[in-house]
Design an enzyme around this catalytic site. Structure first.
Site, PDB file in Angstrom:
ATOM      1  N   ARG A 290       0.804  -1.201   0.000  1.00  0.00           N
ATOM      2  CA  ARG A 290       0.000   0.000   0.000  1.00  0.00           C
ATOM      3  C   ARG A 290       0.854   1.274   0.000  1.00  0.00           C
ATOM      4  O   ARG A 290       0.545   2.257  -0.669  1.00  0.00           O
ATOM      5  CB  ARG A 290      -0.889  -0.034   1.254  1.00  0.00           C
ATOM      6  CG  ARG A 290      -1.826   1.126   1.393  1.00  0.00           C
ATOM      7  CD  ARG A 290      -2.874   1.108   0.310  1.00  0.00           C
ATOM      8  NE  ARG A 290      -3.858   2.136   0.496  1.00  0.00           N
ATOM      9  CZ  ARG A 290      -4.823   2.392  -0.367  1.00  0.00           C
ATOM     10  NH1 ARG A 290      -4.944   1.677  -1.466  1.00  0.00           N
ATOM     11  NH2 ARG A 290      -5.683   3.351  -0.149  1.00  0.00           N
TER      12      ARG A 290
ATOM     13  N   CYS B 159      -2.432  -4.946   2.227  1.00  0.00           N
ATOM     14  CA  CYS B 159      -3.148  -5.999   2.925  1.00  0.00           C
ATOM     15  C   CYS B 159      -4.524  -6.169   2.334  1.00  0.00           C
ATOM     16  O   CYS B 159      -5.166  -5.219   1.901  1.00  0.00           O
ATOM     17  CB  CYS B 159      -3.209  -5.696   4.416  1.00  0.00           C
ATOM     18  SG  CYS B 159      -1.814  -6.407   5.285  1.00  0.00           S
TER      19      CYS B 159
ATOM     20  N   ARG C 261      -9.568  -0.789  -1.295  1.00  0.00           N
ATOM     21  CA  ARG C 261      -8.743   0.291  -0.723  1.00  0.00           C
ATOM     22  C   ARG C 261      -8.572   1.369  -1.793  1.00  0.00           C
ATOM     23  O   ARG C 261      -7.544   1.450  -2.473  1.00  0.00           O
ATOM     24  CB  ARG C 261      -7.429  -0.273  -0.213  1.00  0.00           C
ATOM     25  CG  ARG C 261      -7.682  -1.260   0.918  1.00  0.00           C
ATOM     26  CD  ARG C 261      -6.444  -1.728   1.574  1.00  0.00           C
ATOM     27  NE  ARG C 261      -5.823  -0.721   2.402  1.00  0.00           N
ATOM     28  CZ  ARG C 261      -4.737  -0.973   3.136  1.00  0.00           C
ATOM     29  NH1 ARG C 261      -4.185  -2.149   3.130  1.00  0.00           N
ATOM     30  NH2 ARG C 261      -4.210  -0.019   3.880  1.00  0.00           N
ATOM     31  N   PRO C 262      -9.598   2.201  -1.939  1.00  0.00           N
ATOM     32  CA  PRO C 262      -9.587   3.174  -3.029  1.00  0.00           C
ATOM     33  C   PRO C 262      -8.534   4.273  -2.826  1.00  0.00           C
ATOM     34  O   PRO C 262      -8.048   4.463  -1.717  1.00  0.00           O
ATOM     35  CB  PRO C 262     -10.991   3.777  -2.983  1.00  0.00           C
ATOM     36  CG  PRO C 262     -11.484   3.529  -1.609  1.00  0.00           C
ATOM     37  CD  PRO C 262     -10.780   2.317  -1.086  1.00  0.00           C
ATOM     38  N   ILE C 263      -8.213   4.996  -3.907  1.00  0.00           N
ATOM     39  CA  ILE C 263      -7.251   6.102  -3.780  1.00  0.00           C
ATOM     40  C   ILE C 263      -7.814   7.397  -4.377  1.00  0.00           C
ATOM     41  O   ILE C 263      -7.066   8.298  -4.721  1.00  0.00           O
ATOM     42  CB  ILE C 263      -5.894   5.774  -4.454  1.00  0.00           C
ATOM     43  CG1 ILE C 263      -6.089   5.355  -5.906  1.00  0.00           C
ATOM     44  CG2 ILE C 263      -5.128   4.720  -3.685  1.00  0.00           C
ATOM     45  CD1 ILE C 263      -4.797   5.439  -6.712  1.00  0.00           C
TER      46      ILE C 263
ATOM     47  N   GLN D  18      -9.241   9.870  -3.111  1.00  0.00           N
ATOM     48  CA  GLN D  18      -8.918  11.097  -2.368  1.00  0.00           C
ATOM     49  C   GLN D  18      -7.514  11.590  -2.713  1.00  0.00           C
ATOM     50  O   GLN D  18      -7.272  12.793  -2.778  1.00  0.00           O
ATOM     51  CB  GLN D  18      -9.024  10.867  -0.857  1.00  0.00           C
ATOM     52  CG  GLN D  18     -10.433  10.608  -0.369  1.00  0.00           C
ATOM     53  CD  GLN D  18     -11.377  11.739  -0.759  1.00  0.00           C
ATOM     54  OE1 GLN D  18     -11.100  12.907  -0.543  1.00  0.00           O
ATOM     55  NE2 GLN D  18     -12.482  11.386  -1.372  1.00  0.00           N
TER      56      GLN D  18
ATOM     57  N   ASP E 146      -6.018  -1.083  12.944  1.00  0.00           N
ATOM     58  CA  ASP E 146      -4.883  -2.017  12.900  1.00  0.00           C
ATOM     59  C   ASP E 146      -4.721  -2.832  14.185  1.00  0.00           C
ATOM     60  O   ASP E 146      -3.852  -3.695  14.270  1.00  0.00           O
ATOM     61  CB  ASP E 146      -3.576  -1.264  12.585  1.00  0.00           C
ATOM     62  CG  ASP E 146      -3.485  -0.891  11.119  1.00  0.00           C
ATOM     63  OD1 ASP E 146      -4.353  -1.316  10.339  1.00  0.00           O
ATOM     64  OD2 ASP E 146      -2.535  -0.168  10.756  1.00  0.00           O
TER      65      ASP E 146
ATOM     66  N   ARG F   5       5.662  -8.821   7.382  1.00  0.00           N
ATOM     67  CA  ARG F   5       5.540  -7.494   6.768  1.00  0.00           C
ATOM     68  C   ARG F   5       5.655  -6.393   7.804  1.00  0.00           C
ATOM     69  O   ARG F   5       6.022  -5.275   7.493  1.00  0.00           O
ATOM     70  CB  ARG F   5       4.145  -7.327   6.145  1.00  0.00           C
ATOM     71  CG  ARG F   5       3.912  -8.063   4.900  1.00  0.00           C
ATOM     72  CD  ARG F   5       2.520  -7.772   4.435  1.00  0.00           C
ATOM     73  NE  ARG F   5       2.567  -6.549   3.662  1.00  0.00           N
ATOM     74  CZ  ARG F   5       1.881  -6.364   2.548  1.00  0.00           C
ATOM     75  NH1 ARG F   5       1.098  -7.289   2.101  1.00  0.00           N
ATOM     76  NH2 ARG F   5       1.977  -5.238   1.896  1.00  0.00           N
TER      77      ARG F   5
END
Ligand code: UD1
Length: 418
Positions: free
Chosen positions: A93, A117, A122-124, A126, A305, A396
């Protein structure tokens, strides 16, 4: 493939040191692409997301190496905007920070859709909306993103529609060298945002955050510096979950208690005794713990998280509890795995309702980083032996997890695969 084997029911005693915050180190390492001169970054965790970042930076032509256990040196003088490791971009990410940095430095970036993950969309948009506001042109085609500027980027006021860590960081990265004042409203205020701001200011940037607004007075250039990454709040909180599940007495060194405040209150209400000192914290758990109902939200509230690890902890409470995830509403792949151990969990929309459970060791698959940590947590308290596969997800983000748990007395080992 590597496996983690855990024999549960050992109490944990002793002390460990919490590593540097992965989610601070990642944007700080990428931000070195904006800096003329050498940057020495200390307290960088040795986790696979960091190694992949160094590979991406080297692929761009920068010098990027660990020079001792937790110190990385980066010099990006010779870097280009040609990304050689597009496969790694698709895996993590934080590679989205190449958008802000390469756009600011070269006026052009083309990259694979950043991965990360696997817990839902998980849009972008913005990020892209913000780059547009600064005057860039963004397009998305066949899983590739292209962002370019015809002229120079222009300082503007950007209002994010959603509180987003990644979008806030990308806006800071894209704006730090734009002349004039850029204002970013509705920002995320996670400690890693402040860590990045603090690092950039040490390099000569002029950035101030007041509440959820960030003001950036553009500077012409940034100079290299030496900087120490803040301690990892999620790692510390995960070890408190381990202590709550196993019982015992654990001292966590190298922590920043102010970052943990909200969750520490929750743990205390559950019956885990927590004493905080200047840079350390003692978690002591001798008696039964009681459940809580939590809802994830942006910092300073309950972190998404910590959601899976906290669900594992709730299995060991005397009355159960619930976790609603409003940040990533589909982050529940771990529920199936915990159920294999006998966990009494019911999923209703984006809420896991958890009853007191008697967990028994099982063969499990980590589905993402924090889900993996939840399985480790559950297995540490379970009767019998658990085998956790897909360890690559866990490495990770958790430095020396197996050694740290072993040093506290947990029966855990890593079995190296072929
Ligand atoms: C970062 C962290 C991740 C953490 C998350 C939330 C890193 C590398 N990753 O991820 O560990 O779980 O913050 O604390 O630091 N959203 C949109 N549009 C966007 C961007 C985000 O709708 O353009 C939504 C997301 O779907 C999510 C919420 O905003 O619902 C928060 O996401 P965001 O803070 O951006 O997460 P990341 O930066 O990807």
């Amino acid at each position: 493939m590597d496996k983690i084997i855990i024999e549960g029911k050992e109490r944990l005693f002793g002390e460990i040191s919490i590593g540097g915050m992965k989610n601070s180190a990642l944007p700080i390492l990428f931000s070195c692409l904006l800096i003329e001169g050498e940057c020495i970054i200390e307290n960088v965790p040795r986790v696979s997301d960091i190694f992949n970042t160094l590979e991406i930076l080297k692929g761009l032509g920068a010098y990027a190496e660990f020079v001792d256990k937790n110190t990385v040196v980066i010099n990006s003088k010779t870097a280009t905007n040609i990304i050689k490791n597009q496969n790694l971009v698709s895996k993590m990410r934080a590679s989205s920070y190449l958008m802000g940095t390469l756009l600011a430095r070269f006026g052009y970036v083309s990259l694979n859709m950043p991965g990360g993950c696997n817990f839902g969309v998980r849009p972008i948009e913005q990020h892209l909306k913000g780059f547009n506001t600064l005057g860039a042109i963004c397009s998305e085609n066949n899983g590739k993103i292209e962002i370019k500027t015809r002229k120079r980027l222009k300082s503007q006021k950007i209002t994010l529609d959603k509180i987003s860590v990644g979008a806030t960081i990308n806006m800071v990265l894209a704006s730090v060298l734009i002349s004039g004042t850029t204002i970013i409203e509705s920002c995320a205020i996670e400690p890693h945002i402040d860590d990045l701001i603090c690092f950039l200011n040490k390099c000569g940037a002029k950035i101030i955050r007041k509440g959820r607004t960030v003001y950036i007075q553009g500077v012409k250039r940034l100079n290299g510096c030496k900087y120490k990454i803040s301690p990892d709040m999620i790692e510390a909180l995960t070890y408190i979950c381990f202590a709550g599940i196993c019982g015992g007495d654990v001292l966590l060194n190298n922590i920043e208690a102010s970052h943990l405040k909200y969750c520490i209150e929750i743990f205390k209400n559950m019956g885990i005794k927590i004493d905080t000192y200047e840079k350390s914290l003692r978690a002591n758990c001798e008696s039964d713990i009681v459940g809580q109902n939590v809802v994830t939200a942006p910092y300073p509230l309950f972190p998404t998280d910590l959601h899976p690890q906290f669900s594992a902890l709730l299995c060991y409470t005397i009355n159960g509890g619930s976790v609603r995830d409003d940040v990533f509403p589909t982050r529940f792949a771990y529920v199936n795995e915990l159920s294999k151990m006998g966990a009494k969990i019911k999923l209703i929309e984006n809420t896991a309702i958890i009853n007191k459970s008697h967990l028994i060791g099982a063969k499990l698959d980590a589905t993402d980083l924090r889900a993996g940590a939840a399985l480790v947590a559950a297995a540490l308290g379970a009767e019998g032996i658990s085998e956790i596969n897909n360890v690559n997800y866990i490495v990770r983000g958790y430095e020396n997890l197996v050694d740290k748990i072993s040093s506290l007395g947990g029966k855990i080992k890593l079995l190296k695969g072929e």
